[in-house]
Design a protein around this motif. Structure first.
Motif, PDB file in Angstrom:
ATOM      1  N   THR A   1       2.502 -17.806  -8.720  1.00 52.82           N
ATOM      2  CA  THR A   1       1.088 -18.107  -8.864  1.00 52.82           C
ATOM      3  C   THR A   1       0.811 -18.698 -10.247  1.00 52.82           C
ATOM      4  N   HIS A   2      -0.259 -19.453 -10.348  1.00 48.46           N
ATOM      5  CA  HIS A   2      -0.687 -20.040 -11.620  1.00 48.46           C
ATOM      6  C   HIS A   2      -0.965 -18.917 -12.622  1.00 48.46           C
ATOM      7  N   PRO A   3      -0.629 -19.098 -13.892  1.00 52.16           N
ATOM      8  CA  PRO A   3      -0.865 -18.037 -14.895  1.00 52.16           C
ATOM      9  C   PRO A   3      -2.301 -17.518 -14.902  1.00 52.16           C
ATOM     10  N   ASN A   4      -3.277 -18.412 -14.708  1.00 56.76           N
ATOM     11  CA  ASN A   4      -4.675 -17.972 -14.692  1.00 56.76           C
ATOM     12  C   ASN A   4      -4.960 -17.069 -13.489  1.00 56.76           C
ATOM     13  N   VAL A   5      -4.371 -17.412 -12.351  1.00 56.31           N
ATOM     14  CA  VAL A   5      -4.548 -16.598 -11.143  1.00 56.31           C
ATOM     15  C   VAL A   5      -3.944 -15.218 -11.354  1.00 56.31           C
ATOM     16  N   ARG A   6      -2.752 -15.196 -11.889  1.00 55.85           N
ATOM     17  CA  ARG A   6      -2.043 -13.934 -12.124  1.00 55.85           C
ATOM     18  C   ARG A   6      -2.834 -13.041 -13.080  1.00 55.85           C
ATOM     19  N   GLU A   7      -3.334 -13.625 -14.147  1.00 54.12           N
ATOM     20  CA  GLU A   7      -4.059 -12.827 -15.140  1.00 54.12           C
ATOM     21  C   GLU A   7      -5.362 -12.285 -14.588  1.00 54.12           C
ATOM     22  N   LYS A   8      -6.133 -13.136 -13.895  1.00 56.93           N
ATOM     23  CA  LYS A   8      -7.419 -12.687 -13.348  1.00 56.93           C
ATOM     24  C   LYS A   8      -7.230 -11.616 -12.288  1.00 56.93           C
TER      25      LYS A   8
ATOM     26  N   LEU B   1      -9.911 -29.584  -5.225  1.00 60.08           N
ATOM     27  CA  LEU B   1     -10.480 -28.235  -5.207  1.00 60.08           C
ATOM     28  C   LEU B   1      -9.397 -27.197  -5.495  1.00 60.08           C
ATOM     29  N   ALA B   2      -8.205 -27.397  -4.945  1.00 62.67           N
ATOM     30  CA  ALA B   2      -7.102 -26.458  -5.204  1.00 62.67           C
ATOM     31  C   ALA B   2      -6.777 -26.405  -6.694  1.00 62.67           C
ATOM     32  N   LYS B   3      -6.792 -27.552  -7.347  1.00 61.11           N
ATOM     33  CA  LYS B   3      -6.525 -27.594  -8.790  1.00 61.11           C
ATOM     34  C   LYS B   3      -7.598 -26.814  -9.553  1.00 61.11           C
ATOM     35  N   ARG B   4      -8.849 -26.986  -9.145  1.00 58.49           N
ATOM     36  CA  ARG B   4      -9.927 -26.278  -9.844  1.00 58.49           C
ATOM     37  C   ARG B   4      -9.803 -24.769  -9.631  1.00 58.49           C
ATOM     38  N   LEU B   5      -9.477 -24.347  -8.403  1.00 58.29           N
ATOM     39  CA  LEU B   5      -9.328 -22.915  -8.131  1.00 58.29           C
ATOM     40  C   LEU B   5      -8.190 -22.321  -8.955  1.00 58.29           C
ATOM     41  N   ALA B   6      -7.126 -23.090  -9.148  1.00 59.44           N
ATOM     42  CA  ALA B   6      -6.009 -22.615  -9.968  1.00 59.44           C
ATOM     43  C   ALA B   6      -6.443 -22.428 -11.417  1.00 59.44           C
ATOM     44  N   GLN B   7      -7.222 -23.354 -11.932  1.00 57.45           N
ATOM     45  CA  GLN B   7      -7.705 -23.252 -13.306  1.00 57.45           C
ATOM     46  C   GLN B   7      -8.679 -22.082 -13.468  1.00 57.45           C
ATOM     47  N   MET B   8      -9.548 -21.868 -12.455  1.00 52.67           N
ATOM     48  CA  MET B   8     -10.488 -20.755 -12.510  1.00 52.67           C
ATOM     49  C   MET B   8      -9.737 -19.422 -12.430  1.00 52.67           C
ATOM     50  N   GLY B   9      -8.812 -19.320 -11.505  1.00 56.20           N
ATOM     51  CA  GLY B   9      -7.958 -18.144 -11.405  1.00 56.20           C
ATOM     52  C   GLY B   9      -8.544 -16.946 -10.699  1.00 56.20           C
ATOM     53  N   ASN B  10      -9.844 -16.955 -10.387  1.00 56.09           N
ATOM     54  CA  ASN B  10     -10.488 -15.748  -9.851  1.00 56.09           C
ATOM     55  C   ASN B  10     -11.002 -15.897  -8.428  1.00 56.09           C
ATOM     56  N   VAL B  11     -10.511 -16.911  -7.701  1.00 55.19           N
ATOM     57  CA  VAL B  11     -10.937 -17.137  -6.318  1.00 55.19           C
ATOM     58  C   VAL B  11      -9.711 -17.170  -5.411  1.00 55.19           C
ATOM     59  N   TYR B  12      -9.738 -16.352  -4.337  1.00 57.70           N
ATOM     60  CA  TYR B  12      -8.589 -16.234  -3.438  1.00 57.70           C
ATOM     61  C   TYR B  12      -9.039 -16.515  -2.005  1.00 57.70           C
ATOM     62  N   PRO B  13      -8.793 -17.711  -1.487  1.00 53.18           N
ATOM     63  CA  PRO B  13      -9.245 -18.056  -0.138  1.00 53.18           C
ATOM     64  C   PRO B  13      -8.483 -17.300   0.952  1.00 53.18           C
TER      65      PRO B  13
ATOM     66  N   LYS C   1     -18.737 -18.902 -13.821  1.00 50.44           N
ATOM     67  CA  LYS C   1     -19.558 -18.197 -14.808  1.00 50.44           C
ATOM     68  C   LYS C   1     -19.166 -16.724 -14.874  1.00 50.44           C
ATOM     69  N   HIS C   2     -18.943 -16.119 -13.703  1.00 46.00           N
ATOM     70  CA  HIS C   2     -18.552 -14.711 -13.651  1.00 46.00           C
ATOM     71  C   HIS C   2     -17.028 -14.624 -13.610  1.00 46.00           C
ATOM     72  N   SER C   3     -16.416 -15.092 -14.664  1.00 48.74           N
ATOM     73  CA  SER C   3     -14.948 -15.128 -14.717  1.00 48.74           C
ATOM     74  C   SER C   3     -14.328 -13.737 -14.845  1.00 48.74           C
ATOM     75  N   ASP C   4     -15.160 -12.735 -15.167  1.00 53.04           N
ATOM     76  CA  ASP C   4     -14.658 -11.363 -15.265  1.00 53.04           C
ATOM     77  C   ASP C   4     -14.746 -10.645 -13.918  1.00 53.04           C
ATOM     78  N   MET C   5     -14.961 -11.415 -12.854  1.00 54.43           N
ATOM     79  CA  MET C   5     -14.918 -10.902 -11.487  1.00 54.43           C
ATOM     80  C   MET C   5     -13.915 -11.730 -10.693  1.00 54.43           C
ATOM     81  N   SER C   6     -13.395 -11.135  -9.613  1.00 50.10           N
ATOM     82  CA  SER C   6     -12.544 -11.879  -8.688  1.00 50.10           C
ATOM     83  C   SER C   6     -13.213 -11.913  -7.324  1.00 50.10           C
TER      84      SER C   6
END
Length: 480
Positions: free
Chosen positions: A75-82, A198-210, A179-184
């Protein structure tokens, strides 16, 4: 949050980040040792049980180890961390004590998460969709969603599920999730609007899991969702996998597809496409053109249960079975016990499939909504039967739904929602009795002598009684 609490939260988050980054290449033996540390740090027995279960998986070298490695390494580092910080730290390690404290103040249970359906608009038109008869012209205002998310975080709920309609049809949703990056956020989606950008943006955000909805392979999926839908879903999965986004599947099991969607071959196919998790939902006759003939037979429901148990031990994927997993979550989790649903109009419902409401979030706080007399009454009746294979008040113990709806004057939250308690009543009762016969036999055979076989109803009533006593004492002390 006090200054000391803020320091504690920051320190915990940093420690977890370090541990997660170090786990990517460590041995199974080291991970096993770390589970003992995690067990000591976790305040709730339920979550300690989960950690012990994780440790057992590594000790027995089950396929779930492959899944854990996949999440840590692919997983993308941002996804893993969030995922680790928002869900593990904020929702569990720090969130559980917050929710426990609130339970003692309110005298009822506080949910771990809830579902919001901010729009019922959709670019598809699927039969049997639970959202199919909601009014679509009224989207939930972004300002209201913002308020709900903020209130949730204050109570230790940093993980939410977003449904619909199709959530990705509104572009402003993404801005709010960011905005609510402290939530998943787990997002139930048809997947057709997810492209490479959109997939690239979700990877950068890290806090959205379809969680992408489907009915099977191309023939089954396109038959319900429209020609070409399956192809677009496959393209979406490939884009999400390539960008390192955590994603999974969502499947409604019907009389037509139960055997196929729970087969080893189909699960291998989804894992190969990159799915890390998935949810099965037994079809309930609600929504657009409710049809009892689409419900899996009682025998098919048992088949799904048996097959899911098998897949869990053999495949590297997390699977949830919304009805058949009753024994592992103490029965029904709706009515605010573990979760509830808010629709696009702000109506607060016990469950995404239970379309009856008493309160509206537009004129109630989140705290007032989930601690309502209607929800308390549902909690007092849970579990509805000590056979936890029969957890649902819609299709397993339907007399409970009829009782609480009538007693608390709950109104249907869309036209036709009351069909379960009116024209379909007799057929639902027949189904419930047919399933009861099979489920009771299995309950006695497979669960007797296990930790699940006990008087849950008495145990829960005693727990709720103690919560009410704690709340009364606090209120009396405040008055004095």
């Amino acid at each position: 949050m006090s200054y000391l609490d803020s320091i504690k939260a920051f320190t915990t988050e940093q420690v977890v980040k370090l541990i997660v980054n170090s786990l990517r290449n460590v041995s199974d033996e080291t991970i096993i040792k770390l589970t003992y540390l995690a067990e000591k740090l976790t305040p709730i027995e339920y979550y300690r049980d989960q950690i012990r279960g994780l440790r057992q998986m590594f000790e027995e070298k089950r396929p779930q180890i492959v899944l854990a490695r996949k999440v840590l390494q692919e997983t993308h580092p941002n996804v893993r961390e969030k995922l680790m910080v928002n869900v593990i730290v904020r929702s569990i390690l720090l969130g559980v004590p917050k929710r426990q404290k609130l339970e003692k103040e309110l005298g009822c249970q506080v949910p771990f998460f809830f579902v919001v359906s901010p729009t019922m608009r959709c670019n598809l038109n699927c039969y049997g969709c639970y959202a199919g008869q909601y009014r679509k012209e009224s989207d939930m205002p972004i300002e209201l969603m913002d308020r709900i998310f903020t209130e949730a975080k204050e109570m230790g709920m940093n993980f939410l599920t977003i449904s619909g309609g199709e959530p990705f049809i509104r572009k402003e949703h993404l801005d709010l999730f960011e905005k609510h990056s402290d939530m998943s956020f787990q997002i139930y989606t048809n997947g057709t609007l997810i492209d490479r950008n959109l997939a690239k943006r979700l990877a950068q955000m890290g806090n959205v899991y379809p969680a992408i909805s489907m009915e099977g392979y191309e023939e089954e999926t396109d038959a319900r969702r429209g020609k070409g839908t399956f192809k677009r879903i496959m393209e979406a999965m490939e884009a999400l996998r390539d960008e390192g986004v955590l994603f999974g599947f969502s499947i409604t099991a019907t009389r037509q597809n139960t055997e196929l969607v729970s087969s080893d071959e189909f699960m291998d196919f989804l894992i190969g496409k990159g799915c890390s998790f998935g949810w099965y939902f037994t079809y309930v006759p609600i929504g657009k053109k409710p049809d009892m003939n689409l419900m899996p037979t009682p025998e098919q429901r048992i088949h799904l249960r048996n097959q899911v148990h098998k897949l869990r031990y053999e495949k590297p994927i997390f699977i949830g079975d919304f009805w058949n997993d009753g024994p592992y979550v103490g029965g029904c989790i709706a009515g605010g016990r573990r979760y509830f649903h808010i629709n696009n109009s702000g109506d607060v419902e016990p469950c995404v499939f239970c379309h009856f409401t008493v309160d509206n979030i537009k004129n109630k706080s989140l705290k007032e909504a989930f601690s309502s007399p209607f929800f308390r009454a549902i909690q007092e009746r849970q579990p509805y039967d000590n056979n936890l294979m029969r957890p649902c008040m819609l299709i397993d113990v339907p007399e409970v739904l009829r009782e609480v709806v009538e007693k608390y004057g709950a109104r249907p939250s869309h036209e036709g929602a009351d069909s379960l308690v009116t024209e379909l009543k007799d057929r639902v009762d027949e189904y419930a009795q047919a399933f009861k016969k099979l489920a009771d036999e299995i309950w006695e055979r497979d669960y007797k002598g296990t930790i699940y076989y006990k008087d849950y109803k008495t145990e829960r009533q005693e727990y709720l009684r103690k919560l009410e006593e704690e709340a009364s004492k606090k209120q009396e002390k405040a008055r004095v």
